[in-house]
Write a protein that holds these residues in place. Structure first.
Motif, PDB file in Angstrom:
ATOM      1  N   PHE A 130       0.828  -1.265   0.115  1.00  9.10           N
ATOM      2  CA  PHE A 130      -0.067  -0.010  -0.049  1.00  9.10           C
ATOM      3  C   PHE A 130       0.944   1.232   0.067  1.00  9.10           C
ATOM      4  O   PHE A 130       2.146   0.886   0.211  1.00  9.10           O
ATOM      5  CB  PHE A 130      -0.879   0.085   1.256  1.00  9.10           C
ATOM      6  CG  PHE A 130      -0.244  -0.261   2.466  1.00  9.10           C
ATOM      7  CD1 PHE A 130       0.309   0.761   3.264  1.00  9.10           C
ATOM      8  CD2 PHE A 130      -0.234  -1.739   3.143  1.00  9.10           C
ATOM      9  CE1 PHE A 130       0.949   0.388   4.478  1.00  9.10           C
ATOM     10  CE2 PHE A 130       0.504  -1.855   4.327  1.00  9.10           C
ATOM     11  CZ  PHE A 130       1.014  -0.863   4.978  1.00  9.10           C
ATOM     12  N   TRP A 131       0.277   2.365  -0.246  1.00  9.29           N
ATOM     13  CA  TRP A 131       1.103   3.723  -0.463  1.00  9.29           C
ATOM     14  C   TRP A 131       1.190   4.429   1.025  1.00  9.29           C
ATOM     15  O   TRP A 131       0.534   4.020   1.799  1.00  9.29           O
ATOM     16  CB  TRP A 131       0.430   4.628  -1.142  1.00  9.29           C
ATOM     17  CG  TRP A 131       0.297   4.155  -2.495  1.00  9.29           C
ATOM     18  CD1 TRP A 131      -1.005   3.905  -3.095  1.00  9.29           C
ATOM     19  CD2 TRP A 131       1.043   4.176  -3.716  1.00  9.29           C
ATOM     20  NE1 TRP A 131      -0.683   3.321  -4.302  1.00  9.29           N
ATOM     21  CE2 TRP A 131       0.485   3.749  -4.876  1.00  9.29           C
ATOM     22  CE3 TRP A 131       2.524   4.688  -3.722  1.00  9.29           C
ATOM     23  CZ2 TRP A 131       1.089   3.454  -6.074  1.00  9.29           C
ATOM     24  CZ3 TRP A 131       3.114   4.457  -4.974  1.00  9.29           C
ATOM     25  CH2 TRP A 131       2.363   3.892  -6.046  1.00  9.29           C
ATOM     26  N   ILE A 163      -5.198  11.640  -5.158  1.00 11.76           N
ATOM     27  CA  ILE A 163      -6.636  12.361  -5.206  1.00 11.76           C
ATOM     28  C   ILE A 163      -6.427  13.279  -4.178  1.00 11.76           C
ATOM     29  O   ILE A 163      -6.064  12.976  -2.901  1.00 11.76           O
ATOM     30  CB  ILE A 163      -7.597  11.177  -4.566  1.00 11.76           C
ATOM     31  CG1 ILE A 163      -7.425   9.932  -5.522  1.00 11.76           C
ATOM     32  CG2 ILE A 163      -8.807  11.623  -4.554  1.00 11.76           C
ATOM     33  CD1 ILE A 163      -7.737  10.284  -7.006  1.00 11.76           C
ATOM     34  N   GLN A 217      -7.118  12.838   0.025  1.00 15.96           N
ATOM     35  CA  GLN A 217      -7.325  11.522   0.617  1.00 15.96           C
ATOM     36  C   GLN A 217      -6.221  10.773   1.019  1.00 15.96           C
ATOM     37  O   GLN A 217      -5.144  11.059   0.360  1.00 15.96           O
ATOM     38  CB  GLN A 217      -8.160  10.828  -0.439  1.00 15.96           C
ATOM     39  CG  GLN A 217      -9.319  11.557  -0.708  1.00 15.96           C
ATOM     40  CD  GLN A 217     -10.556  10.666  -1.426  1.00 15.96           C
ATOM     41  OE1 GLN A 217     -10.290   9.721  -1.917  1.00 15.96           O
ATOM     42  NE2 GLN A 217     -11.889  11.043  -1.213  1.00 15.96           N
ATOM     43  N   ALA A 218      -6.253   9.923   1.713  1.00 21.97           N
ATOM     44  CA  ALA A 218      -4.869   9.451   2.184  1.00 21.97           C
ATOM     45  C   ALA A 218      -4.553   8.341   1.229  1.00 21.97           C
ATOM     46  O   ALA A 218      -5.306   7.487   0.987  1.00 21.97           O
ATOM     47  CB  ALA A 218      -5.210   8.767   3.807  1.00 21.97           C
ATOM     48  N   ARG A 219      -3.177   8.198   1.337  1.00 19.65           N
ATOM     49  CA  ARG A 219      -2.492   7.157   0.601  1.00 19.65           C
ATOM     50  C   ARG A 219      -2.921   6.963  -0.702  1.00 19.65           C
ATOM     51  O   ARG A 219      -2.892   5.637  -1.126  1.00 19.65           O
ATOM     52  CB  ARG A 219      -2.391   5.996   1.467  1.00 19.65           C
ATOM     53  CG  ARG A 219      -1.799   5.923   2.995  1.00 19.65           C
ATOM     54  CD  ARG A 219      -2.054   4.706   3.842  1.00 19.65           C
ATOM     55  NE  ARG A 219      -1.868   5.059   5.288  1.00 19.65           N
ATOM     56  CZ  ARG A 219      -0.609   4.666   5.577  1.00 19.65           C
ATOM     57  NH1 ARG A 219       0.337   4.106   4.972  1.00 19.65           N
ATOM     58  NH2 ARG A 219      -0.316   4.894   6.963  1.00 19.65           N
ATOM     59  N   THR A 220      -3.245   7.847  -1.430  1.00 19.15           N
ATOM     60  CA  THR A 220      -3.827   7.633  -2.850  1.00 19.15           C
ATOM     61  C   THR A 220      -2.769   8.044  -4.102  1.00 19.15           C
ATOM     62  O   THR A 220      -2.959   8.977  -4.395  1.00 19.15           O
ATOM     63  CB  THR A 220      -5.428   8.295  -3.091  1.00 19.15           C
ATOM     64  OG1 THR A 220      -4.889   9.609  -2.698  1.00 19.15           O
ATOM     65  CG2 THR A 220      -6.251   7.639  -1.961  1.00 19.15           C
ATOM     66  N   PHE A 221      -1.776   7.433  -3.977  1.00 19.90           N
ATOM     67  CA  PHE A 221      -1.015   7.600  -5.140  1.00 19.90           C
ATOM     68  C   PHE A 221      -1.161   6.859  -6.435  1.00 19.90           C
ATOM     69  O   PHE A 221      -1.757   5.935  -6.424  1.00 19.90           O
ATOM     70  CB  PHE A 221       0.566   7.379  -4.692  1.00 19.90           C
ATOM     71  CG  PHE A 221       1.289   8.152  -3.897  1.00 19.90           C
ATOM     72  CD1 PHE A 221       1.807   9.343  -3.995  1.00 19.90           C
ATOM     73  CD2 PHE A 221       0.738   8.064  -2.277  1.00 19.90           C
ATOM     74  CE1 PHE A 221       2.329  10.238  -2.947  1.00 19.90           C
ATOM     75  CE2 PHE A 221       1.331   9.002  -1.319  1.00 19.90           C
ATOM     76  CZ  PHE A 221       2.154  10.047  -1.418  1.00 19.90           C
ATOM     77  N   ARG A 222      -0.516   7.346  -7.516  1.00 20.56           N
ATOM     78  CA  ARG A 222      -0.369   6.898  -8.662  1.00 20.56           C
ATOM     79  C   ARG A 222       0.660   7.288  -9.238  1.00 20.56           C
ATOM     80  O   ARG A 222       1.220   8.272  -9.504  1.00 20.56           O
ATOM     81  CB  ARG A 222      -1.655   7.188  -9.788  1.00 20.56           C
ATOM     82  CG  ARG A 222      -2.966   6.455  -9.371  1.00 20.56           C
ATOM     83  CD  ARG A 222      -4.115   6.634 -10.615  1.00 20.56           C
ATOM     84  NE  ARG A 222      -5.337   6.273 -10.281  1.00 20.56           N
ATOM     85  CZ  ARG A 222      -6.278   7.158 -10.072  1.00 20.56           C
ATOM     86  NH1 ARG A 222      -5.920   8.388 -10.183  1.00 20.56           N
ATOM     87  NH2 ARG A 222      -7.307   6.724  -9.598  1.00 20.56           N
ATOM     88  N   LEU A 223       1.471   6.113  -9.869  1.00 22.03           N
ATOM     89  CA  LEU A 223       2.683   6.550 -10.455  1.00 22.03           C
ATOM     90  C   LEU A 223       2.433   6.510 -11.968  1.00 22.03           C
ATOM     91  O   LEU A 223       1.991   5.541 -12.438  1.00 22.03           O
ATOM     92  CB  LEU A 223       3.986   5.621 -10.250  1.00 22.03           C
ATOM     93  CG  LEU A 223       4.264   5.494  -8.570  1.00 22.03           C
ATOM     94  CD1 LEU A 223       5.564   4.385  -8.567  1.00 22.03           C
ATOM     95  CD2 LEU A 223       4.716   6.852  -8.060  1.00 22.03           C
TER      96      LEU A 223
END
Lengths: 208, 208
Positions: B24-25, B59, B62-68
DNA sequence: GATAATAGTGCTCATTTGTTCAAAGATTGC
DNA sequence: GCAATCTTTGAACAAATGAGCACTATTATC
Protein backbone atom coordinates in the motif's frame (compact mmCIF):
# COMPACT_ATOMS: atom_id res chain seq x y z
CA UNK A 1 -8.38 -21.41 6.45
CA UNK A 2 -12.05 -21.05 7.02
CA UNK A 3 -14.60 -20.73 4.31
CA UNK A 4 -15.81 -17.24 3.61
CA UNK A 5 -19.42 -16.39 3.03
CA UNK A 6 -20.92 -15.09 -0.19
CA UNK A 7 -21.05 -11.56 1.13
CA UNK A 8 -17.49 -11.65 2.41
CA UNK A 9 -16.33 -12.88 -0.99
CA UNK A 10 -18.08 -9.93 -2.56
CA UNK A 11 -16.26 -7.54 -0.27
CA UNK A 12 -12.94 -9.20 -1.03
CA UNK A 13 -13.61 -9.10 -4.74
CA UNK A 14 -14.35 -5.40 -4.48
CA UNK A 15 -11.02 -4.81 -2.77
CA UNK A 16 -9.27 -6.63 -5.60
CA UNK A 17 -11.20 -4.81 -8.23
CA UNK A 18 -10.57 -1.43 -6.63
CA UNK A 19 -6.82 -1.77 -6.23
CA UNK A 20 -6.60 -3.08 -9.77
CA UNK A 21 -8.60 -0.21 -11.14
CA UNK A 22 -7.38 2.70 -9.02
CA UNK A 23 -3.93 1.62 -7.96
CA UNK A 24 -4.55 2.27 -4.28
CA UNK A 25 -6.78 0.71 -1.67
CA UNK A 26 -10.30 1.89 -0.92
CA UNK A 27 -11.23 3.46 2.39
CA UNK A 28 -13.87 1.83 4.56
CA UNK A 29 -16.29 4.46 3.35
CA UNK A 30 -15.49 3.73 -0.27
CA UNK A 31 -16.56 0.16 0.35
CA UNK A 32 -19.60 1.29 2.28
CA UNK A 33 -20.72 3.51 -0.53
CA UNK A 34 -20.18 0.88 -3.18
CA UNK A 35 -22.40 -1.60 -1.39
CA UNK A 36 -24.90 1.02 -0.32
CA UNK A 37 -24.49 0.37 3.39
CA UNK A 38 -25.97 2.94 5.73
CA UNK A 39 -23.19 2.34 8.23
CA UNK A 40 -19.45 1.89 8.01
CA UNK A 41 -19.82 -0.77 10.60
CA UNK A 42 -21.29 -3.12 8.05
CA UNK A 43 -17.94 -3.00 6.28
CA UNK A 44 -16.03 -3.32 9.52
CA UNK A 45 -17.86 -6.52 10.34
CA UNK A 46 -16.92 -8.12 7.05
CA UNK A 47 -13.36 -6.93 7.22
CA UNK A 48 -12.97 -8.32 10.69
CA UNK A 49 -14.33 -11.63 9.46
CA UNK A 50 -11.98 -11.64 6.47
CA UNK A 51 -9.06 -10.83 8.72
CA UNK A 52 -10.00 -13.50 11.20
CA UNK A 53 -10.28 -16.05 8.40
CA UNK A 54 -6.94 -15.04 7.03
CA UNK A 55 -7.83 -13.53 3.70
CA UNK A 56 -6.92 -9.97 4.44
CA UNK A 57 -4.44 -8.12 6.55
CA UNK A 58 -4.42 -4.49 7.57
CA UNK A 59 -2.46 -2.04 9.69
CA UNK A 60 -4.77 -1.14 12.57
CA UNK A 61 -5.79 2.47 12.66
CA UNK A 62 -4.15 3.38 9.40
CA UNK A 63 -5.89 4.42 6.25
CA UNK A 64 -6.10 2.31 3.13
CA UNK A 65 -3.57 -0.23 4.28
CA UNK A 66 -4.80 -3.56 3.02
CA UNK A 67 -2.92 -6.67 2.07
CA UNK A 68 -4.49 -9.61 0.35
CA UNK A 69 -3.15 -12.80 1.83
CA UNK A 70 -5.39 -15.14 -0.04
CA UNK A 71 -4.64 -18.37 -1.75
CA UNK A 72 -8.02 -20.14 -1.68
CA UNK A 73 -9.24 -20.29 -5.25
CA UNK A 74 -7.28 -17.26 -6.25
CA UNK A 75 -3.70 -16.07 -6.26
CA UNK A 76 -2.49 -13.01 -4.42
CA UNK A 77 0.07 -10.48 -3.52
CA UNK A 78 2.82 -13.02 -3.13
CA UNK A 79 2.88 -13.71 -6.83
CA UNK A 80 3.29 -10.47 -8.63
CA UNK A 81 0.54 -10.71 -11.13
CA UNK A 82 -1.34 -7.99 -12.81
CA UNK A 83 -4.79 -8.07 -14.22
CA UNK A 84 -4.73 -5.94 -17.27
CA UNK A 85 -7.90 -4.52 -18.76
CA UNK A 86 -8.31 -4.83 -22.50
CA UNK A 87 -9.71 -1.62 -23.88
CA UNK A 88 -10.55 -2.62 -27.42
CA UNK A 89 -8.47 -2.40 -30.51
CA UNK A 90 -5.89 -0.02 -31.84
CA UNK A 91 -5.00 0.57 -35.43
CA UNK A 92 -1.54 -0.40 -36.53
CA UNK A 93 -2.23 1.07 -39.90
CA UNK A 94 -3.76 4.40 -40.54
CA UNK A 95 -4.63 6.37 -37.43
CA UNK A 96 -8.07 5.80 -36.09
CA UNK A 97 -9.94 6.34 -32.92
CA UNK A 98 -9.51 3.53 -30.43
CA UNK A 99 -12.45 1.28 -31.02
CA UNK A 100 -13.71 0.67 -27.60
CA UNK A 101 -16.62 1.19 -25.34
CA UNK A 102 -14.69 0.72 -22.14
CA UNK A 103 -13.19 -2.49 -21.03
CA UNK A 104 -13.82 -5.47 -23.28
CA UNK A 105 -11.80 -8.12 -21.52
CA UNK A 106 -8.95 -8.89 -19.22
CA UNK A 107 -5.53 -10.36 -19.42
CA UNK A 108 -3.74 -11.78 -16.46
CA UNK A 109 -0.03 -12.10 -16.56
CA UNK A 110 2.70 -11.96 -14.03
CA UNK A 111 4.69 -8.80 -14.13
CA UNK A 112 7.90 -10.40 -15.29
CA UNK A 113 6.20 -12.21 -18.11
CA UNK A 114 4.58 -9.06 -19.37
CA UNK A 115 7.50 -6.80 -18.61
CA UNK A 116 5.55 -4.35 -16.51
CA UNK A 117 5.89 -2.76 -13.11
CA UNK A 118 3.52 -2.22 -10.28
CA UNK A 119 1.54 0.95 -9.69
CA UNK A 120 0.71 2.28 -13.11
CA UNK A 121 -2.32 1.86 -15.22
CA UNK A 122 -1.31 -0.83 -17.59
CA UNK A 123 -3.76 -1.81 -20.25
CA UNK A 124 -3.92 -3.96 -23.32
CA UNK A 125 -5.16 -3.40 -26.82
CA UNK A 126 -5.82 -5.70 -29.69
CA UNK A 127 -3.95 -4.66 -32.79
CA UNK A 128 -5.73 -4.06 -36.05
CA UNK A 129 -3.77 -3.64 -39.25
CA UNK A 130 -0.32 -4.59 -40.38
CA UNK A 131 1.71 -1.41 -40.26
CA UNK A 132 3.94 -2.84 -37.52
CA UNK A 133 4.56 -6.12 -39.26
CA UNK A 134 8.25 -5.31 -39.55
CA UNK A 135 8.47 -5.26 -35.77
CA UNK A 136 6.76 -8.62 -35.60
CA UNK A 137 3.43 -7.20 -34.48
CA UNK A 138 0.60 -8.63 -36.50
CA UNK A 139 -3.04 -8.03 -37.02
CA UNK A 140 -4.84 -9.57 -34.05
CA UNK A 141 -1.96 -9.45 -31.61
CA UNK A 142 -2.44 -8.14 -28.12
CA UNK A 143 -0.13 -5.39 -26.96
CA UNK A 144 0.41 -4.59 -23.32
CA UNK A 145 0.74 -0.86 -22.92
CA UNK A 146 2.08 1.08 -19.98
CA UNK A 147 1.85 4.85 -19.64
CA UNK A 148 5.18 6.57 -19.56
CA UNK A 149 7.68 8.70 -21.33
CA UNK A 150 8.85 7.09 -24.53
CA UNK A 151 12.42 6.95 -25.65
CA UNK A 152 13.56 7.02 -29.21
CA UNK A 153 12.78 3.66 -30.76
CA UNK A 154 10.02 2.60 -28.40
CA UNK A 155 6.81 1.29 -29.84
CA UNK A 156 3.97 3.43 -28.58
CA UNK A 157 0.24 3.85 -28.62
CA UNK A 158 -0.07 7.46 -29.66
CA UNK A 159 -2.71 10.04 -30.25
CA UNK A 160 -1.64 11.96 -33.31
CA UNK A 161 -3.81 14.82 -34.49
CA UNK A 162 -6.77 13.39 -32.65
CA UNK A 163 -6.50 9.81 -33.76
CA UNK A 164 -4.86 6.80 -32.26
CA UNK A 165 -2.32 4.46 -33.70
CA UNK A 166 0.41 2.02 -32.78
CA UNK A 167 3.76 3.01 -34.19
CA UNK A 168 7.42 3.32 -33.47
CA UNK A 169 8.36 6.56 -31.78
CA UNK A 170 11.29 8.33 -33.35
CA UNK A 171 12.87 11.31 -31.68
CA UNK A 172 15.92 12.60 -33.52
CA UNK A 173 18.41 14.56 -31.47
CA UNK A 174 17.27 18.12 -31.50
CA UNK A 175 14.39 17.35 -33.81
CA UNK A 176 10.66 16.92 -33.54
CA UNK A 177 9.41 13.48 -32.62
CA UNK A 178 7.37 11.62 -35.19
CA UNK A 179 5.88 8.18 -35.71
CA UNK A 180 7.21 5.54 -38.00
CA UNK A 181 5.45 2.44 -39.29
CA UNK A 182 7.35 -0.80 -39.59
CA UNK A 183 6.00 -1.47 -43.02
CA UNK A 184 7.25 0.18 -46.21
CA UNK A 185 3.71 0.68 -47.48
CA UNK A 186 2.94 3.14 -44.73
CA UNK A 187 4.31 6.68 -44.53
CA UNK A 188 5.95 8.35 -41.60
CA UNK A 189 3.53 10.38 -39.51
CA UNK A 190 4.47 13.90 -38.53
CA UNK A 191 2.07 15.54 -36.11
CA UNK A 192 0.47 18.70 -37.42
CA UNK A 193 -1.21 19.71 -34.21
CA UNK A 194 -0.51 17.27 -31.43
CA UNK A 195 1.27 14.10 -30.53
CA UNK A 196 0.25 12.56 -27.25
CA UNK A 197 1.83 9.31 -26.16
CA UNK A 198 -0.78 7.19 -24.47
CA UNK A 199 1.60 4.49 -23.52
CA UNK A 200 4.63 2.44 -24.35
CA UNK A 201 4.20 -1.10 -25.61
CA UNK A 202 5.89 -3.42 -23.15
CA UNK A 203 4.89 -6.80 -24.41
CA UNK A 204 3.18 -8.51 -27.30
CA UNK A 205 1.03 -11.59 -26.83
CA UNK A 206 -0.27 -13.61 -29.71
CA UNK A 207 -2.48 -16.64 -29.64
CA UNK A 208 -1.77 -19.07 -32.42
CA UNK B 1 7.64 16.23 -19.10
CA UNK B 2 10.13 18.19 -17.08
CA UNK B 3 13.24 16.80 -15.55
CA UNK B 4 13.07 15.99 -11.89
CA UNK B 5 15.77 16.86 -9.43
CA UNK B 6 17.92 14.45 -7.48
CA UNK B 7 15.90 14.91 -4.34
CA UNK B 8 12.60 14.50 -6.14
CA UNK B 9 13.87 11.27 -7.69
CA UNK B 10 14.72 10.02 -4.21
CA UNK B 11 11.21 10.73 -3.03
CA UNK B 12 9.73 8.96 -6.04
CA UNK B 13 12.00 6.00 -5.54
CA UNK B 14 10.85 5.75 -1.96
CA UNK B 15 7.23 5.66 -3.06
CA UNK B 16 8.05 2.80 -5.41
CA UNK B 17 10.02 0.96 -2.84
CA UNK B 18 7.31 1.36 -0.24
CA UNK B 19 4.41 0.17 -2.37
CA UNK B 20 6.51 -2.74 -3.55
CA UNK B 21 7.45 -3.71 -0.02
CA UNK B 22 4.24 -3.00 1.88
CA UNK B 23 1.57 -3.36 -0.76
CA UNK B 24 0.00 0.00 0.00
CA UNK B 25 1.10 3.59 -0.34
CA UNK B 26 2.91 5.52 2.38
CA UNK B 27 1.35 8.50 4.11
CA UNK B 28 3.00 11.88 3.92
CA UNK B 29 4.32 11.30 7.42
CA UNK B 30 5.76 7.94 6.46
CA UNK B 31 7.81 9.73 3.84
CA UNK B 32 8.70 12.50 6.25
CA UNK B 33 9.97 10.05 8.80
CA UNK B 34 12.00 8.07 6.31
CA UNK B 35 13.88 11.15 5.16
CA UNK B 36 14.12 12.62 8.62
CA UNK B 37 12.31 15.82 7.76
CA UNK B 38 11.19 17.96 10.64
CA UNK B 39 8.09 19.04 8.75
CA UNK B 40 5.54 17.32 6.57
CA UNK B 41 5.70 20.34 4.37
CA UNK B 42 9.07 19.26 3.06
CA UNK B 43 7.34 16.22 1.63
CA UNK B 44 4.44 18.26 0.34
CA UNK B 45 6.78 20.47 -1.61
CA UNK B 46 8.38 17.55 -3.38
CA UNK B 47 5.08 15.88 -4.05
CA UNK B 48 3.70 19.04 -5.55
CA UNK B 49 6.73 19.26 -7.79
CA UNK B 50 6.42 15.64 -8.84
CA UNK B 51 2.74 16.15 -9.58
CA UNK B 52 3.39 19.29 -11.56
CA UNK B 53 6.03 17.51 -13.59
CA UNK B 54 3.71 14.63 -14.28
CA UNK B 55 5.40 11.79 -12.43
CA UNK B 56 2.83 11.29 -9.75
CA UNK B 57 -0.87 11.65 -9.39
CA UNK B 58 -2.94 11.78 -6.21
CA UNK B 59 -6.49 12.27 -5.07
CA UNK B 60 -6.49 15.59 -3.23
CA UNK B 61 -7.31 15.33 0.44
CA UNK B 62 -7.38 11.57 0.50
CA UNK B 63 -4.98 9.34 2.31
CA UNK B 64 -2.41 7.15 0.62
CA UNK B 65 -3.82 7.60 -2.83
CA UNK B 66 -0.85 7.74 -5.13
CA UNK B 67 -0.50 6.77 -8.71
CA UNK B 68 2.83 6.59 -10.45
CA UNK B 69 2.44 7.81 -13.98
CA UNK B 70 5.88 7.30 -15.40
CA UNK B 71 7.46 4.01 -14.58
CA UNK B 72 5.56 1.57 -12.43
CA UNK B 73 2.92 -1.13 -11.71
CA UNK B 74 0.60 -2.63 -9.07
CA UNK B 75 -0.78 -5.68 -7.23
CA UNK B 76 -3.97 -7.71 -7.52
CA UNK B 77 -4.72 -11.25 -8.36
CA UNK B 78 -7.52 -13.05 -10.06
CA UNK B 79 -8.39 -15.89 -12.36
CA UNK B 80 -7.33 -19.17 -13.82
CA UNK B 81 -3.63 -19.00 -14.10
CA UNK B 82 -1.11 -21.56 -15.00
CA UNK B 83 2.52 -21.57 -14.15
CA UNK B 84 4.41 -22.66 -17.18
CA UNK B 85 7.95 -23.96 -16.91
CA UNK B 86 10.49 -22.54 -19.29
CA UNK B 87 12.78 -25.26 -20.55
CA UNK B 88 15.44 -23.25 -22.27
CA UNK B 89 15.68 -22.14 -25.83
CA UNK B 90 14.71 -23.63 -29.14
CA UNK B 91 16.22 -22.87 -32.49
CA UNK B 92 14.08 -21.17 -35.02
CA UNK B 93 16.83 -21.54 -37.52
CA UNK B 94 18.80 -24.63 -38.15
CA UNK B 95 17.78 -27.61 -36.07
CA UNK B 96 19.59 -27.96 -32.84
CA UNK B 97 19.20 -29.75 -29.61
CA UNK B 98 17.08 -27.90 -27.11
CA UNK B 99 19.54 -25.98 -25.04
CA UNK B 100 18.42 -26.69 -21.60
CA UNK B 101 19.35 -28.34 -18.43
CA UNK B 102 15.86 -28.71 -17.11
CA UNK B 103 13.71 -25.83 -16.08
CA UNK B 104 15.30 -22.42 -16.34
CA UNK B 105 12.38 -20.22 -15.38
CA UNK B 106 8.67 -19.85 -15.11
CA UNK B 107 5.96 -17.92 -16.81
CA UNK B 108 2.69 -17.19 -15.15
CA UNK B 109 -0.21 -16.48 -17.42
CA UNK B 110 -3.91 -17.01 -17.25
CA UNK B 111 -5.17 -19.74 -19.45
CA UNK B 112 -7.17 -17.53 -21.77
CA UNK B 113 -4.31 -15.16 -22.30
CA UNK B 114 -1.97 -17.94 -23.27
CA UNK B 115 -4.54 -20.00 -25.12
CA UNK B 116 -3.90 -23.15 -23.15
CA UNK B 117 -5.77 -25.75 -21.17
CA UNK B 118 -5.41 -26.41 -17.53
CA UNK B 119 -3.41 -29.30 -16.23
CA UNK B 120 -1.66 -30.04 -19.48
CA UNK B 121 2.01 -30.42 -19.97
CA UNK B 122 2.40 -26.96 -21.31
CA UNK B 123 5.84 -25.50 -21.40
CA UNK B 124 7.60 -22.51 -22.81
CA UNK B 125 10.75 -22.03 -24.79
CA UNK B 126 12.77 -19.02 -25.71
CA UNK B 127 13.27 -18.72 -29.42
CA UNK B 128 16.72 -18.43 -30.94
CA UNK B 129 17.12 -17.50 -34.55
CA UNK B 130 14.97 -15.84 -37.11
CA UNK B 131 13.66 -18.60 -39.32
CA UNK B 132 10.09 -17.87 -38.22
CA UNK B 133 10.31 -14.17 -38.75
CA UNK B 134 7.66 -14.36 -41.45
CA UNK B 135 5.21 -15.64 -38.87
CA UNK B 136 6.08 -12.77 -36.59
CA UNK B 137 8.19 -14.85 -34.25
CA UNK B 138 11.49 -13.20 -33.53
CA UNK B 139 14.73 -14.05 -31.92
CA UNK B 140 14.20 -13.82 -28.16
CA UNK B 141 10.46 -14.39 -28.17
CA UNK B 142 8.90 -16.82 -25.76
CA UNK B 143 6.68 -19.50 -27.24
CA UNK B 144 4.13 -21.38 -25.19
CA UNK B 145 4.00 -24.95 -26.40
CA UNK B 146 1.35 -27.54 -25.73
CA UNK B 147 1.73 -31.22 -26.64
CA UNK B 148 -0.72 -32.47 -29.21
CA UNK B 149 -1.27 -33.65 -32.75
CA UNK B 150 -0.55 -30.86 -35.18
CA UNK B 151 -2.68 -29.89 -38.09
CA UNK B 152 -1.41 -28.62 -41.37
CA UNK B 153 -0.23 -25.06 -40.87
CA UNK B 154 0.39 -25.20 -37.13
CA UNK B 155 3.63 -23.89 -35.76
CA UNK B 156 5.34 -26.68 -33.88
CA UNK B 157 8.35 -27.53 -31.80
CA UNK B 158 9.62 -30.57 -33.59
CA UNK B 159 12.34 -33.12 -33.28
CA UNK B 160 13.61 -33.77 -36.77
CA UNK B 161 16.35 -36.33 -37.26
CA UNK B 162 17.38 -36.00 -33.67
CA UNK B 163 17.43 -32.23 -33.43
CA UNK B 164 14.88 -29.73 -32.35
CA UNK B 165 13.51 -26.72 -34.14
CA UNK B 166 10.55 -24.42 -34.28
CA UNK B 167 8.87 -24.45 -37.66
CA UNK B 168 5.60 -24.52 -39.44
CA UNK B 169 4.19 -27.99 -39.91
CA UNK B 170 3.04 -28.76 -43.42
CA UNK B 171 1.15 -31.90 -44.22
CA UNK B 172 0.06 -32.11 -47.85
CA UNK B 173 -2.91 -34.33 -48.60
CA UNK B 174 -1.58 -37.82 -49.11
CA UNK B 175 2.00 -36.64 -48.76
CA UNK B 176 4.69 -36.79 -46.16
CA UNK B 177 4.69 -34.07 -43.56
CA UNK B 178 7.63 -31.72 -43.51
CA UNK B 179 8.71 -28.52 -41.80
CA UNK B 180 8.77 -25.13 -43.36
CA UNK B 181 10.58 -22.02 -42.18
CA UNK B 182 8.89 -18.66 -42.46
CA UNK B 183 11.96 -17.04 -43.89
CA UNK B 184 13.08 -17.39 -47.51
CA UNK B 185 16.70 -17.87 -46.45
CA UNK B 186 15.93 -21.18 -44.84
CA UNK B 187 15.12 -24.38 -46.71
CA UNK B 188 12.24 -26.72 -46.16
CA UNK B 189 13.12 -29.61 -43.88
CA UNK B 190 12.18 -33.11 -44.92
CA UNK B 191 12.81 -35.74 -42.30
CA UNK B 192 15.19 -38.49 -43.31
CA UNK B 193 14.65 -40.67 -40.32
CA UNK B 194 12.16 -39.23 -37.93
CA UNK B 195 9.86 -36.33 -37.27
CA UNK B 196 8.51 -36.10 -33.77
CA UNK B 197 6.23 -33.24 -32.86
CA UNK B 198 7.01 -32.15 -29.33
CA UNK B 199 4.26 -29.64 -29.15
CA UNK B 200 2.17 -27.07 -30.89
CA UNK B 201 2.88 -23.41 -30.31
CA UNK B 202 -0.17 -21.84 -28.73
CA UNK B 203 1.04 -18.39 -27.92
CA UNK B 204 3.93 -16.05 -28.40
CA UNK B 205 5.01 -13.57 -25.79
CA UNK B 206 7.55 -10.89 -26.46
CA UNK B 207 8.89 -8.29 -24.11
CA UNK B 208 9.72 -5.00 -25.73
C1' DG C 1 21.04 41.60 -9.66
C1' DA C 2 16.40 40.03 -9.91
C1' DT C 3 13.33 36.11 -10.30
C1' DA C 4 12.11 31.73 -10.04
C1' DA C 5 12.52 27.12 -8.50
C1' DT C 6 14.32 24.06 -4.89
C1' DA C 7 14.66 22.53 -0.09
C1' DG C 8 13.47 23.11 4.36
C1' DT C 9 11.38 24.39 9.47
C1' DG C 10 7.33 25.12 12.46
C1' DC C 11 2.84 25.41 13.52
C1' DT C 12 -2.15 24.96 12.95
C1' DC C 13 -6.38 23.21 11.02
C1' DA C 14 -10.01 20.63 8.83
C1' DT C 15 -11.06 16.28 6.91
C1' DT C 16 -10.57 11.84 6.19
C1' DT C 17 -10.83 7.64 8.11
C1' DG C 18 -10.62 3.73 11.26
C1' DT C 19 -12.79 2.27 15.52
C1' DT C 20 -15.99 1.45 19.21
C1' DC C 21 -20.50 0.95 21.69
C1' DA C 22 -25.28 -0.45 21.43
C1' DA C 23 -28.83 -2.95 19.13
C1' DA C 24 -31.55 -6.06 16.20
C1' DG C 25 -33.24 -9.24 12.49
C1' DA C 26 -31.74 -13.45 9.68
C1' DT C 27 -29.54 -17.74 9.19
C1' DT C 28 -27.31 -21.88 10.51
C1' DG C 29 -25.76 -25.72 13.32
C1' DC C 30 -26.50 -28.58 17.24
C1' DG D 1 -35.17 -24.04 20.69
C1' DC D 2 -30.83 -21.91 21.56
C1' DA D 3 -26.30 -20.31 20.69
C1' DA D 4 -23.27 -18.64 17.41
C1' DT D 5 -22.37 -16.24 13.40
C1' DC D 6 -23.70 -13.23 9.84
C1' DT D 7 -25.53 -8.88 8.31
C1' DT D 8 -26.83 -4.44 8.98
C1' DT D 9 -28.20 0.18 11.31
C1' DG D 10 -26.95 4.42 13.87
C1' DA D 11 -24.31 7.61 16.40
C1' DA D 12 -20.16 9.42 18.19
C1' DC D 13 -15.11 9.67 18.85
C1' DA D 14 -10.18 9.98 18.28
C1' DA D 15 -6.38 9.29 15.61
C1' DA D 16 -4.39 9.58 11.14
C1' DT D 17 -3.49 12.46 7.57
C1' DG D 18 -3.37 16.01 3.92
C1' DA D 19 -3.13 20.90 3.41
C1' DG D 20 -2.27 25.87 4.38
C1' DC D 21 0.34 29.90 6.03
C1' DA D 22 4.55 32.33 7.29
C1' DC D 23 9.36 32.37 6.88
C1' DT D 24 14.46 31.14 5.81
C1' DA D 25 18.25 29.60 2.67
C1' DT D 26 20.40 27.91 -1.29
C1' DT D 27 20.86 27.30 -6.11
C1' DA D 28 19.84 28.09 -10.80
C1' DT D 29 18.26 31.00 -14.70
C1' DC D 30 17.86 35.11 -17.38
Amino acid sequence: MKQMTQRQAEILEYLREFIGREGFWPSIRDVQEHFGFRSTNAVMGHLRALERKGYVNRIPGQARTFRLLSDDGLPAGAVETEEIPVYGSIAAGYPDRIESSGEVGRLLVDIHTANIRRGGKTFALRVTGDSMIGAGIQNGDMVVVHPGIPRDGDIVAALIDGETTLKRYVHPRGGTPYLKAENPSYPELYPTTELVIQGIARAVIRNL
